[in-house]
Structures are given as structure tokens and as C-alpha cells.
Write an enzyme that holds these catalytic residues in place. Sequence first.
Site, PDB file in Angstrom:
ATOM      1  N   ASP A  32       4.272 -14.794   5.053  1.00 28.06           N
ATOM      2  CA  ASP A  32       4.212 -14.459   6.484  1.00 28.06           C
ATOM      3  C   ASP A  32       3.495 -15.570   7.249  1.00 28.06           C
ATOM      4  O   ASP A  32       2.296 -15.782   7.067  1.00 28.06           O
ATOM      5  CB  ASP A  32       3.452 -13.137   6.680  1.00 28.06           C
ATOM      6  CG  ASP A  32       3.368 -12.758   8.155  1.00 28.06           C
ATOM      7  OD1 ASP A  32       4.343 -12.172   8.654  1.00 28.06           O
ATOM      8  OD2 ASP A  32       2.358 -13.074   8.802  1.00 28.06           O
ATOM      9  N   TYR A  37       0.546 -20.327  14.052  1.00 28.93           N
ATOM     10  CA  TYR A  37      -0.379 -20.702  12.986  1.00 28.93           C
ATOM     11  C   TYR A  37      -0.407 -22.213  12.731  1.00 28.93           C
ATOM     12  O   TYR A  37      -1.326 -22.710  12.076  1.00 28.93           O
ATOM     13  CB  TYR A  37      -0.065 -19.968  11.672  1.00 28.93           C
ATOM     14  CG  TYR A  37      -0.077 -18.457  11.752  1.00 28.93           C
ATOM     15  CD1 TYR A  37      -0.558 -17.788  12.877  1.00 28.93           C
ATOM     16  CD2 TYR A  37       0.408 -17.681  10.706  1.00 28.93           C
ATOM     17  CE1 TYR A  37      -0.547 -16.406  12.957  1.00 28.93           C
ATOM     18  CE2 TYR A  37       0.410 -16.297  10.773  1.00 28.93           C
ATOM     19  CZ  TYR A  37      -0.057 -15.661  11.906  1.00 28.93           C
ATOM     20  OH  TYR A  37      -0.037 -14.289  11.970  1.00 28.93           O
ATOM     21  N   LYS A  62       7.167 -15.888  13.443  1.00 30.54           N
ATOM     22  CA  LYS A  62       7.032 -15.105  14.685  1.00 30.54           C
ATOM     23  C   LYS A  62       7.148 -16.007  15.904  1.00 30.54           C
ATOM     24  O   LYS A  62       6.687 -17.157  15.888  1.00 30.54           O
ATOM     25  CB  LYS A  62       5.662 -14.410  14.734  1.00 30.54           C
ATOM     26  CG  LYS A  62       5.279 -13.720  13.439  1.00 30.54           C
ATOM     27  CD  LYS A  62       3.982 -12.950  13.521  1.00 30.54           C
ATOM     28  CE  LYS A  62       3.519 -12.527  12.145  1.00 30.54           C
ATOM     29  NZ  LYS A  62       2.792 -13.543  11.375  1.00 30.54           N
ATOM     30  N   HIS A  95       5.733 -11.767  18.405  1.00 29.14           N
ATOM     31  CA  HIS A  95       4.354 -11.732  17.892  1.00 29.14           C
ATOM     32  C   HIS A  95       3.489 -10.674  18.590  1.00 29.14           C
ATOM     33  O   HIS A  95       2.728  -9.958  17.940  1.00 29.14           O
ATOM     34  CB  HIS A  95       3.732 -13.124  18.041  1.00 29.14           C
ATOM     35  CG  HIS A  95       2.644 -13.431  17.074  1.00 29.14           C
ATOM     36  ND1 HIS A  95       2.439 -14.669  16.547  1.00 29.14           N
ATOM     37  CD2 HIS A  95       1.678 -12.637  16.533  1.00 29.14           C
ATOM     38  CE1 HIS A  95       1.407 -14.638  15.721  1.00 29.14           C
ATOM     39  NE2 HIS A  95       0.922 -13.421  15.695  1.00 29.14           N
TER      40      HIS A  95
HETATM   41  P1  NDP Z   1      -7.017 -10.062   5.506  1.00 32.91           P
HETATM   42  O1  NDP Z   1      -7.324  -8.629   5.692  1.00 32.91           O
HETATM   43  O2  NDP Z   1      -5.846 -10.446   4.681  1.00 32.91           O
HETATM   44  O3  NDP Z   1      -8.334 -10.755   4.929  1.00 32.91           O
HETATM   45  C1  NDP Z   1      -8.408 -12.111   4.633  1.00 32.91           C
HETATM   46  C2  NDP Z   1      -9.848 -12.414   4.214  1.00 32.91           C
HETATM   47  O4  NDP Z   1     -10.168 -11.692   3.025  1.00 32.91           O
HETATM   48  C3  NDP Z   1     -10.073 -13.865   3.928  1.00 32.91           C
HETATM   49  O5  NDP Z   1     -11.398 -14.182   4.348  1.00 32.91           O
HETATM   50  C4  NDP Z   1      -9.972 -13.972   2.417  1.00 32.91           C
HETATM   51  O6  NDP Z   1     -10.789 -15.032   1.923  1.00 32.91           O
HETATM   52  C5  NDP Z   1     -10.531 -12.616   2.005  1.00 32.91           C
HETATM   53  N1  NDP Z   1      -9.925 -12.126   0.759  1.00 32.91           N
HETATM   54  C6  NDP Z   1      -8.618 -12.120   0.421  1.00 32.91           C
HETATM   55  N2  NDP Z   1      -8.444 -11.570  -0.795  1.00 32.91           N
HETATM   56  C7  NDP Z   1      -9.671 -11.210  -1.233  1.00 32.91           C
HETATM   57  C8  NDP Z   1     -10.122 -10.624  -2.439  1.00 32.91           C
HETATM   58  N3  NDP Z   1      -9.285 -10.283  -3.421  1.00 32.91           N
HETATM   59  N4  NDP Z   1     -11.479 -10.414  -2.573  1.00 32.91           N
HETATM   60  C9  NDP Z   1     -12.332 -10.765  -1.585  1.00 32.91           C
HETATM   61  N5  NDP Z   1     -11.944 -11.320  -0.422  1.00 32.91           N
HETATM   62  C10 NDP Z   1     -10.622 -11.551  -0.253  1.00 32.91           C
HETATM   63  O7  NDP Z   1      -6.959 -10.703   6.980  1.00 32.91           O
HETATM   64  P2  NDP Z   1      -6.004 -11.636   7.838  1.00 32.91           P
HETATM   65  O8  NDP Z   1      -6.471 -11.477   9.233  1.00 32.91           O
HETATM   66  O9  NDP Z   1      -5.900 -12.984   7.295  1.00 32.91           O
HETATM   67  O10 NDP Z   1      -4.571 -10.939   7.758  1.00 32.91           O
HETATM   68  C11 NDP Z   1      -3.615 -11.204   6.759  1.00 32.91           C
HETATM   69  C12 NDP Z   1      -2.330 -11.754   7.345  1.00 32.91           C
HETATM   70  O11 NDP Z   1      -1.822 -10.887   8.366  1.00 32.91           O
HETATM   71  C13 NDP Z   1      -2.502 -13.080   8.098  1.00 32.91           C
HETATM   72  O12 NDP Z   1      -2.660 -14.178   7.233  1.00 32.91           O
HETATM   73  C14 NDP Z   1      -1.233 -13.103   8.901  1.00 32.91           C
HETATM   74  O13 NDP Z   1      -0.144 -13.488   8.086  1.00 32.91           O
HETATM   75  C15 NDP Z   1      -1.114 -11.646   9.326  1.00 32.91           C
HETATM   76  N6  NDP Z   1      -1.697 -11.405  10.669  1.00 32.91           N
HETATM   77  C16 NDP Z   1      -0.822 -11.095  11.680  1.00 32.91           C
HETATM   78  C17 NDP Z   1      -1.284 -10.856  12.947  1.00 32.91           C
HETATM   79  C18 NDP Z   1      -0.317 -10.517  14.015  1.00 32.91           C
HETATM   80  O14 NDP Z   1      -0.716 -10.500  15.181  1.00 32.91           O
HETATM   81  N7  NDP Z   1       0.908 -10.227  13.702  1.00 32.91           N
HETATM   82  C19 NDP Z   1      -2.719 -10.953  13.289  1.00 32.91           C
HETATM   83  C20 NDP Z   1      -3.568 -11.254  12.153  1.00 32.91           C
HETATM   84  C21 NDP Z   1      -3.050 -11.452  10.896  1.00 32.91           C
HETATM   85  P3  NDP Z   1     -10.239 -16.400   1.246  1.00 32.91           P
HETATM   86  O15 NDP Z   1      -9.001 -16.847   1.958  1.00 32.91           O
HETATM   87  O16 NDP Z   1     -11.393 -17.335   1.461  1.00 32.91           O
HETATM   88  O17 NDP Z   1     -10.007 -16.105  -0.210  1.00 32.91           O
END
Ligand code: NDP
Length: 274
Positions: A32, A37, A62, A95
Site C-alpha cells: 500500500d 508518500y 492513492k 485518498h
Molecule cells: P501502523 O499502525 O502500521 O504502525 C507503524 C508503527 O508501528 C511503526 O512505528 C513501526 O515501527 C511499528 N511497528 C510495526 N510493526 C511492529 C511490531 N511488530 N512490533 C512493534 N512495533 C511495530 O501505522 P501507520 O500509520 O504506518 O499505518 C500503516 C499503513 O497504513 C501506512 O504505512 C499506510 O500505508 C496506511 N495509511 C493510510 C492512511 C490513509 O489516509 N489512507 C493514513 C495513514 C496510514 P518500524 O517501522 O520502526 O518497525
Amino acid sequence: MPQLGLGVFQVAEDETTAAVLTALACGYRSIDTAALYGNEAAVGAAIKTCGILREDLFVTTKLWNSDQGTDKVRPAVERSLAKLGVDYVDLYLIHWPVPSTDRYVETWQAFERLSAEGLARAIGVSNFTIPHLRRLMAETSTVPSVNQIELHPGFQQQDLREFHAAHDIVTEAWSPLGQGAALAHPVVRDLAQRHGKTPAQIVLRWHIDIGNVAIPKSVTPSRISENIDVFDFELTTEDLRLLEALDTGTRVGPDPEAVGTRPSGFSTRIDQTL
Ligand code: NDP
């Protein structure tokens, strides 16, 4: 559409290709991204070099808010396809609804044309509320396949999920881990201990069990691997009840009614890119 995918929001361009290749090697097939981004080309580099057939991948991107409008959609999708290095995306999403500009209905009609041309296998929306969805249904002829929304234990969106179920719209959870915040909750930690799993695996299994598609983001190889390893255990009805009780109605992202053509409510790093 795979029920688990890798999200790459806030992943720097120079980290994205490696994260996507790690995910694909771990068995992910769904990625995604978004024009916003700034890493579609890096996702494209992974698609090109991964050795997996295009038809076995599920690529979502998006349309950014400032590209809404009848004449802007086609050039925007062409830019995304060129960066991704693909002839079509599997899912193309609006988006945000951006009610302040009132262009999401005409934008959706342009999406219907992209779908007819085969540039997007499926079309959907993101951050739409029930009134936004009702308006699309009343004024156009296609129901979105997917609504990608903020959804995690602290913000469960029960009403919207029920609306989706009633209209055959897939619920896709963004920030499925609450950007990490959900993982510290004592209930989640206790369930993790009882199942011999990690807190992230408990939360992602909950998404699977309640029928969501989830797209956790990570750039950490061990976490990327951990996050898809959730298909060898089950939560009980009581576990699901405990997790349902964690809903506080608290967002980690912005309110869809408030988001305009510039991002707000996310990190300043993203604000500075526009
Ligand atoms: P998430 O809920 O996926 O959390 C991501 C965070 O959690 C990062 O800091 C990551 O750290 C950490 N993390 C991931 N896996 C683990 C684990 N197993 N244990 C501990 N920590 C973990 O948040 P996001 O906001 O990134 O959302 C995910 C996706 O959703 C985005 O990447 C995007 O594709 C989508 N999105 C879409 C939006 C929209 O408006 N349509 C808005 C926001 C997000 P690290 O990377 O350092 O491992």
C-alpha cells in the site's frame, strides 16, 4: 485482495525498496503506497526486481487531494503508474474526501472511467464517512470496493464497519497497530503472553478475525516477518470481547472532515514535502 499487506507511509524513499523486498520474501503480496508518500518509484524498483509475477502482486496507490477533479485524475494515475513501472494498479483509492473542495463525486466518476479502461483493477476510497459514501451511491453508479480507514483497538469504527458490511465494501484498516500505541495496552500484552505471540500479532489477528484487511507499516525486517505470521493461532470469543472493550474513540490521525489539500494532523516531515 490479501488480508494483510505492507504499508509504506512515512518510509523514506531509500528505505522503501528494501522494506518491500523483505516483505515479499516473507510472503506478503500486497503493498500500500500513495502519490503523497513520495516512494512509488522505490516500490516500483522492488516490483521490478523481486522476481514475482505482476499478476501475483496486489499494488495499491492513492490519488492525492490536490489532484481531485475531472481533468486531473487521468494525468495523476499516469504519473503513479509510470513511477510504479506497472500498466495497472490493483486498487486505486481517493485518498481523502476533502469536503471543503467538494470534488469527490466528479473524481469518483473519473475513477469509474479508469476502471473501465483497465488502469485500475478495482477502485475505492479512503477516509470516507457514511455520509460521503451515501452521496457517492446516490450520485454515481459504482459502489467503492474498499474504504481504507483509520482502525485499531483504540478506534474501532463499529458503525462504519457495519455500513461497509451491508454494502459489500471491504474495510481496510490503516494504522492497524495505532502507530504502535495499541501494543503497550495491558490487555494486549496479557493476550500476547497467553497465546505465546507478540502484541502486534494479537492486534493483527484481531483485525483478521473481525474481517478487516490490515496494512501494518514496518521498516524492521524482524517486525515485517512477525506481522504476517498470524495465521497459526486463533483468538477466542472472550479474547475478541476484551479487545472490543479497548475502543476509546481516539484517533491517531486527522478527522476526515478537516483534511484539505495539504496534509494536517500527521508529522511535520510530511507537511514539509508539499
Ligand atoms: P501502523 O499502525 O502500521 O504502525 C507503524 C508503527 O508501528 C511503526 O512505528 C513501526 O515501527 C511499528 N511497528 C510495526 N510493526 C511492529 C511490531 N511488530 N512490533 C512493534 N512495533 C511495530 O501505522 P501507520 O500509520 O504506518 O499505518 C500503516 C499503513 O497504513 C501506512 O504505512 C499506510 O500505508 C496506511 N495509511 C493510510 C492512511 C490513509 O489516509 N489512507 C493514513 C495513514 C496510514 P518500524 O517501522 O520502526 O518497525
